[in-house]
Design a protein around this motif. Structure first.
Motif, PDB file in Angstrom:
ATOM      1  N   SER A 243       0.860  -1.187   0.000  1.00  0.00           N
ATOM      2  CA  SER A 243       0.000   0.000   0.000  1.00  0.00           C
ATOM      3  C   SER A 243       0.891   1.230   0.000  1.00  0.00           C
ATOM      4  N   LEU A 244       0.637   2.153  -0.933  1.00  0.00           N
ATOM      5  CA  LEU A 244       1.435   3.369  -0.993  1.00  0.00           C
ATOM      6  C   LEU A 244       0.562   4.530  -1.442  1.00  0.00           C
ATOM      7  N   GLU A 245       1.030   5.711  -1.139  1.00  0.00           N
ATOM      8  CA  GLU A 245       0.293   6.920  -1.461  1.00  0.00           C
ATOM      9  C   GLU A 245       0.205   7.077  -2.971  1.00  0.00           C
ATOM     10  N   LEU A 246      -0.984   7.402  -3.464  1.00  0.00           N
ATOM     11  CA  LEU A 246      -1.205   7.559  -4.902  1.00  0.00           C
ATOM     12  C   LEU A 246      -0.747   8.948  -5.322  1.00  0.00           C
ATOM     13  N   ASP A 247       0.572   9.088  -5.369  1.00  0.00           N
ATOM     14  CA  ASP A 247       1.182  10.386  -5.649  1.00  0.00           C
ATOM     15  C   ASP A 247       2.361  10.159  -6.604  1.00  0.00           C
ATOM     16  N   MET A 248       2.436  10.968  -7.656  1.00  0.00           N
ATOM     17  CA  MET A 248       3.460  10.776  -8.673  1.00  0.00           C
ATOM     18  C   MET A 248       4.867  10.911  -8.102  1.00  0.00           C
ATOM     19  N   ALA A 249       5.090  11.901  -7.267  1.00  0.00           N
ATOM     20  CA  ALA A 249       6.430  12.102  -6.698  1.00  0.00           C
ATOM     21  C   ALA A 249       6.840  10.918  -5.835  1.00  0.00           C
ATOM     22  N   ALA A 250       5.901  10.409  -5.037  1.00  0.00           N
ATOM     23  CA  ALA A 250       6.210   9.262  -4.175  1.00  0.00           C
ATOM     24  C   ALA A 250       6.524   8.027  -5.010  1.00  0.00           C
ATOM     25  N   LEU A 251       5.797   7.856  -6.112  1.00  0.00           N
ATOM     26  CA  LEU A 251       6.043   6.699  -6.973  1.00  0.00           C
ATOM     27  C   LEU A 251       7.436   6.753  -7.589  1.00  0.00           C
ATOM     28  N   MET A 252       7.874   7.953  -7.979  1.00  0.00           N
ATOM     29  CA  MET A 252       9.156   8.074  -8.670  1.00  0.00           C
ATOM     30  C   MET A 252      10.344   7.874  -7.735  1.00  0.00           C
ATOM     31  N   THR A 253      10.172   8.100  -6.427  1.00  0.00           N
ATOM     32  CA  THR A 253      11.293   7.865  -5.507  1.00  0.00           C
ATOM     33  C   THR A 253      11.601   6.380  -5.362  1.00  0.00           C
ATOM     34  N   ARG A 254      10.606   5.529  -5.567  1.00  0.00           N
ATOM     35  CA  ARG A 254      10.749   4.062  -5.534  1.00  0.00           C
ATOM     36  C   ARG A 254      11.160   3.534  -4.162  1.00  0.00           C
ATOM     37  N   ASN A 255      11.022   4.343  -3.113  1.00  0.00           N
ATOM     38  CA  ASN A 255      11.421   3.897  -1.784  1.00  0.00           C
ATOM     39  C   ASN A 255      10.649   2.666  -1.326  1.00  0.00           C
ATOM     40  N   GLU A 256       9.391   2.553  -1.754  1.00  0.00           N
ATOM     41  CA  GLU A 256       8.570   1.407  -1.374  1.00  0.00           C
ATOM     42  C   GLU A 256       8.458   0.388  -2.495  1.00  0.00           C
ATOM     43  N   LEU A 257       8.458   0.860  -3.734  1.00  0.00           N
ATOM     44  CA  LEU A 257       8.317  -0.060  -4.862  1.00  0.00           C
ATOM     45  C   LEU A 257       9.558  -0.943  -5.038  1.00  0.00           C
ATOM     46  N   ALA A 258      10.758  -0.363  -4.849  1.00  0.00           N
ATOM     47  CA  ALA A 258      11.991  -1.128  -5.101  1.00  0.00           C
ATOM     48  C   ALA A 258      12.111  -2.356  -4.197  1.00  0.00           C
ATOM     49  N   PRO A 259      11.899  -2.238  -2.866  1.00  0.00           N
ATOM     50  CA  PRO A 259      11.943  -3.447  -2.033  1.00  0.00           C
ATOM     51  C   PRO A 259      10.843  -4.456  -2.380  1.00  0.00           C
ATOM     52  N   PHE A 260       9.678  -3.944  -2.789  1.00  0.00           N
ATOM     53  CA  PHE A 260       8.567  -4.809  -3.203  1.00  0.00           C
ATOM     54  C   PHE A 260       8.974  -5.643  -4.417  1.00  0.00           C
ATOM     55  N   VAL A 261       9.580  -4.982  -5.391  1.00  0.00           N
ATOM     56  CA  VAL A 261      10.078  -5.671  -6.588  1.00  0.00           C
ATOM     57  C   VAL A 261      11.174  -6.666  -6.217  1.00  0.00           C
ATOM     58  N   ALA A 262      12.056  -6.263  -5.290  1.00  0.00           N
ATOM     59  CA  ALA A 262      13.164  -7.135  -4.875  1.00  0.00           C
ATOM     60  C   ALA A 262      12.649  -8.433  -4.270  1.00  0.00           C
ATOM     61  N   ARG A 263      11.609  -8.345  -3.460  1.00  0.00           N
ATOM     62  CA  ARG A 263      11.060  -9.550  -2.833  1.00  0.00           C
ATOM     63  C   ARG A 263      10.472 -10.493  -3.880  1.00  0.00           C
ATOM     64  N   ALA A 264       9.792  -9.927  -4.876  1.00  0.00           N
ATOM     65  CA  ALA A 264       9.196 -10.764  -5.927  1.00  0.00           C
ATOM     66  C   ALA A 264      10.282 -11.434  -6.766  1.00  0.00           C
ATOM     67  N   ALA A 265      11.308 -10.671  -7.147  1.00  0.00           N
ATOM     68  CA  ALA A 265      12.398 -11.239  -7.951  1.00  0.00           C
ATOM     69  C   ALA A 265      13.132 -12.325  -7.168  1.00  0.00           C
ATOM     70  N   GLY A 266      13.322 -12.086  -5.877  1.00  0.00           N
ATOM     71  CA  GLY A 266      13.982 -13.085  -5.036  1.00  0.00           C
ATOM     72  C   GLY A 266      13.182 -14.366  -4.937  1.00  0.00           C
ATOM     73  N   ALA A 267      11.859 -14.245  -4.856  1.00  0.00           N
ATOM     74  CA  ALA A 267      11.008 -15.434  -4.773  1.00  0.00           C
ATOM     75  C   ALA A 267      11.083 -16.246  -6.054  1.00  0.00           C
ATOM     76  N   ILE A 268      11.137 -15.571  -7.203  1.00  0.00           N
ATOM     77  CA  ILE A 268      11.255 -16.294  -8.477  1.00  0.00           C
ATOM     78  C   ILE A 268      12.593 -17.017  -8.554  1.00  0.00           C
ATOM     79  N   ALA A 269      13.653 -16.335  -8.149  1.00  0.00           N
ATOM     80  CA  ALA A 269      14.996 -16.902  -8.270  1.00  0.00           C
ATOM     81  C   ALA A 269      15.239 -18.047  -7.298  1.00  0.00           C
ATOM     82  N   HIS A 270      14.595 -18.013  -6.126  1.00  0.00           N
ATOM     83  CA  HIS A 270      14.984 -18.946  -5.073  1.00  0.00           C
ATOM     84  C   HIS A 270      13.872 -19.869  -4.598  1.00  0.00           C
ATOM     85  N   ARG A 271      12.616 -19.562  -4.933  1.00  0.00           N
ATOM     86  CA  ARG A 271      11.536 -20.489  -4.571  1.00  0.00           C
ATOM     87  C   ARG A 271      11.064 -21.310  -5.763  1.00  0.00           C
TER      88      ARG A 271
END
Length: 530
Positions: A243-271
């Motif tokens: 869940s993240l704020e629906l704001d363009m500036a917040a989306l572009m910082t990727r502070n929340e999206l990047a770890p979210f993506v990392a967890r998904a990529a890690g699950a594909i690679a290792h599970r």
């Protein structure tokens, strides 16, 4: 015991004594027998066996599991139990009381084919044993009809967005997420990514995995649900939400999206590999071999290097060369092998990797670290680190390389900030403890001793059998005047480095380079001499 214990490992694994079939009910118990039967002198250390059957457990958990498996095995064997010997350090089979069927009864029989043991270390060992079985001599000279060479399948991923976005920002957010997933997954190596609507997706069951995305916008917030599906029936093997704020500036910082993506990529690679029954795609085999390089265990690091060497023999590519180069660096740093031969081999492999895969951020990052730490070429390493970061700014390996490059240039503030970002986006990796210890070293650069100690502690909790976290926990405890903690951590370190004492921290070749670089070694010397 009258008669020998017969071990039949081909196809259906079976043990048979004079009293009849005595195969254990548990898979791990049978796996234990198989590991011993095909070991030199049928003898192995407890640690080696734990690493093959319980590689995902802590040391104490693996020790307890091995004790239980050994007890269960002896109960299954009944009167033949004395064929299994053990002491505090090792377990073995009495060779004079064992008869092993060394060759398969049929050419197509699979080695330990009936043993479903969901541990990548055991599976790698099982496959190695299968490969070592040579075909019958007459087969070598028999002319076979020509057939296309069957290569390992390529990992294919379908990114599938379900539902229609309610507004433009939500549409942008989902498209941005799809792009970040694509960039991060491409760092794994040879992988084919198809997005819904590209015209390439035929039926989802043809893909190794599907990333299913749903979004819901409500009250200025965006909720994203992600599921990973595999197999003909599209069964879910991992899920997450954000869940993240629906704001363009917040989306572009990727502070929340990047770890979210990392967890998904890690699950594909290792599970995902744990669910694959057929040959793994090459990129996942490389990932599994590379994970062994972060264990701190000499036999497992050497095994990882051996697996990578075999992969390189099958097909030379930059990713394998880069990881082999990093393996040489790990062996040098962990075990003090800085011979010219090892150094030159590592640097040559790093150069080869860049020739073959110059656009992969992981490859470039690994080459950067090797050139800085073994070649002492900090300017070239900095250049490569910036290049890796430019290809994928959310790649934890690229962030780590850039962090270390700044650190070697004494730009400690930049290194400190990058280390925290790298640690965040490494969240989905099984070797996250590596980024914990890197964050510890960066925190030392800016004088944050308490934070450095916390990072080292987190690394130790995730990596209890590895030396670097313990070395810095000893040193930091001494610097903070916590002598009881220092003694406790030193006792743990002695199990890995027999004879360790505090004075070794002061020797020039002891691997605590960050303490010397930051000048803290002088303070430590004063404390120990007082």
């Amino acid at each position: 015991m009258a008669g020998k214990l017969q071990i039949q490992p081909w196809g259906m694994f079976q043990l048979k004594s004079a009293e009849g079939v005595c195969t254990p009910k548990g898979m791990k118990e049978s796996g234990l027998v198989a590991l011993l039967a095909f070991s030199p002198q049928m003898h192995r250390s407890r640690e080696w066996l734990q690493d093959r059957l319980w590689s995902d457990r802590t040391t104490s958990q693996a020790q307890g599991s091995l004790r239980r498996a050994l007890s269960n095995l002896r109960k299954s064997l009944g009167p033949a139990a004395d064929v299994v010997g053990s002491d505090r350090n090792s377990i073995w089979l009495e060779t004079a009381q064992v008869e092993v069927q060394q060759t398969p009864p049929q050419p197509e029989a699979e080695f330990c084919g009936s043993l479903t043991i969901k541990d990548p270390e055991f599976e790698d060992w099982r496959r190695d044993q299968q490969l070592q079985q040579d075909p019958p001599e007459e087969e070598l000279f028999r002319i076979q009809p020509s057939a296309p060479v069957q290569s390992a399948p390529r990992l294919r991923v379908l990114i599938q967005s379900l539902g229609e976005p309610d507004d433009r920002i939500e549409a942008f957010a989902m498209e941005h997420l799809s792009m970040l997933l694509t960039k991060r997954l491409l760092t794994l190596g040879e992988i084919e990514i198809v997005t819904e609507g590209s015209g390439q997706a035929e039926e989802t069951s043809a893909f190794s995995t599907t990333i299913e995305l749903r979004s819901h916008a409500l009250g200025g917030w965006l909720s994203i649900h992600l599921r990973l599906l595999s197999g003909e029936h599209r069964s879910c093997f991992w899920a997450d939400h954000l869940s993240l704020e629906l704001d363009m500036a917040a989306l572009m910082t990727r502070n929340e999206l990047a770890p979210f993506v990392a967890r998904a990529a890690g699950a594909i690679a290792h599970r995902l590999p744990q669910r694959q029954q057929s040959d793994l795609p090459r990129c996942l085999r490389v990932q599994r071999a590379s994970e062994l390089l972060f264990t701190g265990n000499r036999s497992r690091i050497d095994h990882g290097d051996l697996l990578l060497e075999k992969l390189q023999g099958e097909e030379n590519d930059g990713m394998v060369s880069a990881w082999r180069s990093f393996a040489k660096l790990t062996q040098a740093l962990e075990f003090g092998d800085f011979s010219p031969e090892v150094t030159q081999q590592a640097l040559s492999l790093a150069d080869d990797s860049l020739i073959d895969s110059r656009s992969n951020s992981v490859v470039i990052a690994l080459a950067s670290i090797v050139n800085m730490k073994l070649g002492s070429d900090f300017d070239y390493g900095f250049y490569l680190a910036k290049e890796a970061h430019g290809y994928c700014g959310d790649d934890p390996y690229a962030l780590n390389a850039l962090c270390q490059a700044h650190f070697f240039r004494s730009e400690y503030d930049q290194a400190y900030q990058l280390s925290k970002t790298a640690r965040s986006v490494a969240a989905g990796l099984p070797n996250k403890y590596y980024w914990d210890i890197q964050a510890c070293l960066a925190a030392l650069g800016v004088g944050q001793l308490e934070e450095a100690r916390d990072f080292a502690w987190q690394s130790h909790l995730r990596w209890p059998s590895c030396r670097p976290p313990l070395r810095y926990l000893v040193a930091l405890s001494l610097l903070q005047g916590d002598w009881d903690a220092a003694q406790s951590f030193a006792a743990k370190l002695r199990r890995l480095e027999p004879g360790f004492d505090f004075s070794q921290l002061l020797t020039e070749d002891y691997p605590v380079e960050t303490l010397r670089r930051t000048g803290m070694i002088s303070e430590l010397s004063g404390l120990l001499s007082s």
